[in-house]
Design a protein around this motif. Structure first.
Motif, PDB file in Angstrom:
ATOM      1  N   PRO A 153       0.839  -1.196   0.000  1.00 25.00           N
ATOM      2  CA  PRO A 153       0.000   0.000   0.000  1.00 25.00           C
ATOM      3  C   PRO A 153       0.874   1.246   0.000  1.00 25.00           C
ATOM      4  CG  PRO A 153      -0.108  -1.118   2.131  1.00 25.00           C
ATOM      5  CD  PRO A 153       0.732  -1.956   1.234  1.00 25.00           C
ATOM      6  N   ASP A 154       0.353   2.329  -0.570  1.00 25.04           N
ATOM      7  CA  ASP A 154       1.083   3.590  -0.580  1.00 25.04           C
ATOM      8  C   ASP A 154       1.292   4.066   0.854  1.00 25.04           C
ATOM      9  OD1 ASP A 154       1.270   3.807  -3.345  1.00 25.04           O
ATOM     10  OD2 ASP A 154      -0.669   4.820  -3.496  1.00 25.04           O
ATOM     11  N   PRO A 155       2.434   4.704   1.151  1.00 24.18           N
ATOM     12  CA  PRO A 155       2.691   5.171   2.514  1.00 24.18           C
ATOM     13  C   PRO A 155       1.981   6.484   2.862  1.00 24.18           C
ATOM     14  CG  PRO A 155       4.564   5.639   1.121  1.00 24.18           C
ATOM     15  CD  PRO A 155       3.583   4.854   0.284  1.00 24.18           C
ATOM     16  N   PHE A 156       1.371   7.136   1.873  1.00 19.16           N
ATOM     17  CA  PHE A 156       0.646   8.384   2.107  1.00 19.16           C
ATOM     18  C   PHE A 156      -0.691   8.314   1.388  1.00 19.16           C
ATOM     19  CE2 PHE A 156       5.208   9.491   1.945  1.00 19.16           C
ATOM     20  CZ  PHE A 156       5.382   9.847   3.278  1.00 19.16           C
ATOM     21  N   CYS A 157      -1.606   9.163   1.777  1.00 20.59           N
ATOM     22  CA  CYS A 157      -2.911   9.200   1.130  1.00 20.59           C
ATOM     23  C   CYS A 157      -2.762   9.747  -0.291  1.00 20.59           C
ATOM     24  CB  CYS A 157      -3.890  10.038   1.947  1.00 20.59           C
ATOM     25  SG  CYS A 157      -3.581  11.820   1.906  1.00 20.59           S
ATOM     26  N   PRO A 158      -3.751   9.523  -1.152  1.00 20.69           N
ATOM     27  CA  PRO A 158      -3.658   9.999  -2.537  1.00 20.69           C
ATOM     28  C   PRO A 158      -3.411  11.510  -2.641  1.00 20.69           C
ATOM     29  CG  PRO A 158      -5.473   8.474  -2.333  1.00 20.69           C
ATOM     30  CD  PRO A 158      -4.946   8.720  -0.940  1.00 20.69           C
ATOM     31  N   ARG A 159      -3.974  12.259  -1.732  1.00 24.52           N
ATOM     32  CA  ARG A 159      -3.807  13.716  -1.786  1.00 24.52           C
ATOM     33  C   ARG A 159      -2.354  14.140  -1.540  1.00 24.52           C
ATOM     34  NH1 ARG A 159      -6.826  18.100   2.062  1.00 24.52           N
ATOM     35  NH2 ARG A 159      -5.846  19.925   1.173  1.00 24.52           N
ATOM     36  N   MET A 161       0.464  12.050  -1.947  1.00 21.92           N
ATOM     37  CA  MET A 161       1.470  11.262  -2.645  1.00 21.92           C
ATOM     38  C   MET A 161       2.259  12.177  -3.565  1.00 21.92           C
ATOM     39  SD  MET A 161       1.815   8.112  -1.900  1.00 21.92           S
ATOM     40  CE  MET A 161       2.660   7.445  -3.303  1.00 21.92           C
ATOM     41  N   PRO A 162       3.513  11.980  -3.805  1.00 24.42           N
ATOM     42  CA  PRO A 162       4.323  10.883  -3.301  1.00 24.42           C
ATOM     43  C   PRO A 162       5.169  11.252  -2.095  1.00 24.42           C
ATOM     44  CG  PRO A 162       5.466  11.899  -5.117  1.00 24.42           C
ATOM     45  CD  PRO A 162       4.168  12.653  -4.930  1.00 24.42           C
ATOM     46  N   TYR A 163       5.112  12.534  -1.635  1.00 22.11           N
ATOM     47  CA  TYR A 163       6.065  13.000  -0.628  1.00 22.11           C
ATOM     48  C   TYR A 163       5.492  13.194   0.770  1.00 22.11           C
ATOM     49  CZ  TYR A 163       8.566  13.913  -4.913  1.00 22.11           C
ATOM     50  OH  TYR A 163       9.157  13.768  -6.130  1.00 22.11           O
ATOM     51  N   GLY A 164       4.189  13.039   0.955  1.00 22.65           N
ATOM     52  CA  GLY A 164       3.601  13.252   2.267  1.00 22.65           C
ATOM     53  C   GLY A 164       3.382  14.732   2.547  1.00 22.65           C
ATOM     54  N   THR A 165       3.123  15.048   3.804  1.00 26.07           N
ATOM     55  CA  THR A 165       2.855  16.424   4.209  1.00 26.07           C
ATOM     56  C   THR A 165       3.317  16.638   5.635  1.00 26.07           C
ATOM     57  OG1 THR A 165       1.130  18.104   4.520  1.00 26.07           O
ATOM     58  CG2 THR A 165       0.507  15.833   4.954  1.00 26.07           C
ATOM     59  N   ASP A 166       3.566  17.878   5.995  1.00 28.34           N
ATOM     60  CA  ASP A 166       3.896  18.214   7.382  1.00 28.34           C
ATOM     61  C   ASP A 166       2.639  18.512   8.193  1.00 28.34           C
ATOM     62  OD1 ASP A 166       6.582  17.897   6.938  1.00 28.34           O
ATOM     63  OD2 ASP A 166       6.933  20.014   6.496  1.00 28.34           O
ATOM     64  N   GLU A 167       1.518  18.635   7.526  1.00 28.77           N
ATOM     65  CA  GLU A 167       0.248  18.918   8.193  1.00 28.77           C
ATOM     66  C   GLU A 167      -0.347  17.624   8.766  1.00 28.77           C
ATOM     67  OE1 GLU A 167      -0.766  22.098   8.481  1.00 28.77           O
ATOM     68  OE2 GLU A 167       1.087  22.555   7.416  1.00 28.77           O
ATOM     69  N   ALA A 168      -1.228  17.765   9.754  1.00 30.78           N
ATOM     70  CA  ALA A 168      -1.910  16.603  10.312  1.00 30.78           C
ATOM     71  C   ALA A 168      -2.822  16.009   9.244  1.00 30.78           C
ATOM     72  CB  ALA A 168      -2.736  17.014  11.529  1.00 30.78           C
ATOM     73  N   CYS A 169      -2.726  14.710   9.032  1.00 28.76           N
ATOM     74  CA  CYS A 169      -3.558  14.032   8.029  1.00 28.76           C
ATOM     75  C   CYS A 169      -3.880  12.636   8.535  1.00 28.76           C
ATOM     76  CB  CYS A 169      -2.843  13.968   6.686  1.00 28.76           C
ATOM     77  SG  CYS A 169      -3.773  13.055   5.433  1.00 28.76           S
ATOM     78  N   LYS A 170      -5.144  12.409   8.899  1.00 31.62           N
ATOM     79  CA  LYS A 170      -5.485  11.094   9.424  1.00 31.62           C
ATOM     80  C   LYS A 170      -5.407  10.033   8.345  1.00 31.62           C
ATOM     81  CE  LYS A 170     -10.534  11.046   9.153  1.00 31.62           C
ATOM     82  NZ  LYS A 170     -11.754  10.990   9.933  1.00 31.62           N
ATOM     83  N   SER A 171      -5.676  10.387   7.108  1.00 32.20           N
ATOM     84  CA  SER A 171      -5.592   9.422   6.027  1.00 32.20           C
ATOM     85  C   SER A 171      -4.143   8.967   5.821  1.00 32.20           C
ATOM     86  CB  SER A 171      -6.170  10.016   4.739  1.00 32.20           C
ATOM     87  OG  SER A 171      -6.250   9.034   3.738  1.00 32.20           O
ATOM     88  N   CYS A 172      -3.185   9.889   5.883  1.00 32.56           N
ATOM     89  CA  CYS A 172      -1.771   9.515   5.782  1.00 32.56           C
ATOM     90  C   CYS A 172      -1.366   8.603   6.945  1.00 32.56           C
ATOM     91  CB  CYS A 172      -0.876  10.752   5.751  1.00 32.56           C
ATOM     92  SG  CYS A 172      -0.812  11.599   4.159  1.00 32.56           S
ATOM     93  N   GLY A 173      -1.848   8.897   8.142  1.00 40.62           N
ATOM     94  CA  GLY A 173      -1.542   8.052   9.296  1.00 40.62           C
ATOM     95  C   GLY A 173      -2.038   6.637   9.095  1.00 40.62           C
ATOM     96  N   ARG A 174      -3.236   6.508   8.566  1.00 38.46           N
ATOM     97  CA  ARG A 174      -3.815   5.188   8.288  1.00 38.46           C
ATOM     98  C   ARG A 174      -3.004   4.474   7.212  1.00 38.46           C
ATOM     99  NH1 ARG A 174      -5.943   0.489   9.153  1.00 38.46           N
ATOM    100  NH2 ARG A 174      -7.707  -0.047   7.846  1.00 38.46           N
ATOM    101  N   HIS A 175      -2.622   5.177   6.166  1.00 36.50           N
ATOM    102  CA  HIS A 175      -1.832   4.575   5.093  1.00 36.50           C
ATOM    103  C   HIS A 175      -0.461   4.121   5.593  1.00 36.50           C
ATOM    104  CE1 HIS A 175      -4.854   6.098   2.322  1.00 36.50           C
ATOM    105  NE2 HIS A 175      -4.264   5.405   1.369  1.00 36.50           N
ATOM    106  N   ARG A 176       0.164   4.944   6.437  1.00 38.34           N
ATOM    107  CA  ARG A 176       1.488   4.565   6.949  1.00 38.34           C
ATOM    108  C   ARG A 176       1.414   3.328   7.816  1.00 38.34           C
ATOM    109  NH1 ARG A 176       5.411   9.314   8.337  1.00 38.34           N
ATOM    110  NH2 ARG A 176       5.627   7.989  10.155  1.00 38.34           N
ATOM    111  N   LEU A 177       0.382   3.224   8.630  1.00 42.45           N
ATOM    112  CA  LEU A 177       0.241   2.032   9.469  1.00 42.45           C
ATOM    113  C   LEU A 177      -0.016   0.800   8.606  1.00 42.45           C
ATOM    114  CD1 LEU A 177       0.206   0.869  12.320  1.00 42.45           C
ATOM    115  CD2 LEU A 177      -2.231   1.328  12.398  1.00 42.45           C
ATOM    116  N   ALA A 178      -0.862   0.929   7.587  1.00 36.50           N
ATOM    117  CA  ALA A 178      -1.125  -0.197   6.680  1.00 36.50           C
ATOM    118  C   ALA A 178       0.169  -0.617   5.971  1.00 36.50           C
ATOM    119  CB  ALA A 178      -2.196   0.177   5.667  1.00 36.50           C
ATOM    120  N   ARG A 179       0.979   0.347   5.569  1.00 37.17           N
ATOM    121  CA  ARG A 179       2.247   0.025   4.919  1.00 37.17           C
ATOM    122  C   ARG A 179       3.199  -0.656   5.897  1.00 37.17           C
ATOM    123  NH1 ARG A 179       4.965   1.483   0.156  1.00 37.17           N
ATOM    124  NH2 ARG A 179       6.960   0.397   0.230  1.00 37.17           N
TER     125      ARG A 179
END
Length: 197
Positions: A153-159, A161-179
């Motif tokens: 799975p991608d390590p960040f949410c589609p919004r 990708m591909p570098y992530g964000t410094d802002e709080a993002c629950k979708s990125c957190g979920r993606h990172r845990l799945a990865r």
């Protein structure tokens, strides 16, 4: 870190069908996470520290199992997982959290703006505006299509990708845990005698 806060378990937790459908070990993890969380119901996701606090004498509990428990609690709607801060650290936040008198400020970053509990507020903080990004499931490719079976799975949410964000993002957190769970399972499959300690 040790669990040093006194917490009350809400009686509703024992009537929550989504929580009751989970295995007993996951429900015990939920109780431990509640005891470990700060006055706002949030804490950093660091599997090894969570295991040390919740399962100090259970050598059988692994980081992979803890990550799976967090995923199951997320899927059941008990917690939200998000990534925040300049170091892109992962955090959990309980969806329902009682107000705490004299709570002060949390040492952890706020969850993303799109996080709301059933009353429409961020737990422990009162009402805030409701603008935010949508949430995608883990493994959703940044092109908007599902990944090939067995692909990571991608390590960040589609919004983000591909570098992530410094802002709080629950979708990125979920993606990172799945990865992370995917990577740990892959490592365990390739190294059957290896321990994740």
């Amino acid at each position: 870190m040790a669990i040093t806060r006194q917490r009350q378990l809400p009686p509703e937790a024992f009537l929550n069908p989504q929580l009751l459908a989970l295995p007993p070990a996951v429900r015990l993890t939920e109780i431990g996470l509640r005891m470990y969380a700060d006055n706002f119901g949030r804490e950093q996701v660091h599997e090894r520290l969570l295991i040390a606090a919740i399962y100090p004498f259970d050598r059988e509990m692994t980081e992979l199992q803890m990550a799976e428990h967090l995923e199951q609690l997320y899927d059941a709607g008990v917690i939200v997982l998000y990534t925040a801060g300049p170091r892109r650290e992962d955090f959990y936040q309980f969806v329902e959290w009682p107000a705490v008198s004299h709570a002060g400020r949390s040492k952890h970053p706020d969850p993303p703006e799109d996080f709301r509990n059933a009353s429409g507020t961020v737990p422990g903080e009162g009402e805030r505006g409701s603008e935010g990004e949508g949430v995608s499931g883990p493994g959703a490719a940044h092109s908007g299509t599902a990944p090939e079976p067995g692909s990571p799975p991608d390590p960040f949410c589609p919004r983000h990708m591909p570098y992530g964000t410094d802002e709080a993002c629950k979708s990125c957190g979920r993606h990172r845990l799945a990865r992370k769970v995917f990577d740990q399972r892959l490592f365990a499959a390739r190294n059957p005698g290896a321990s994740d300690d």
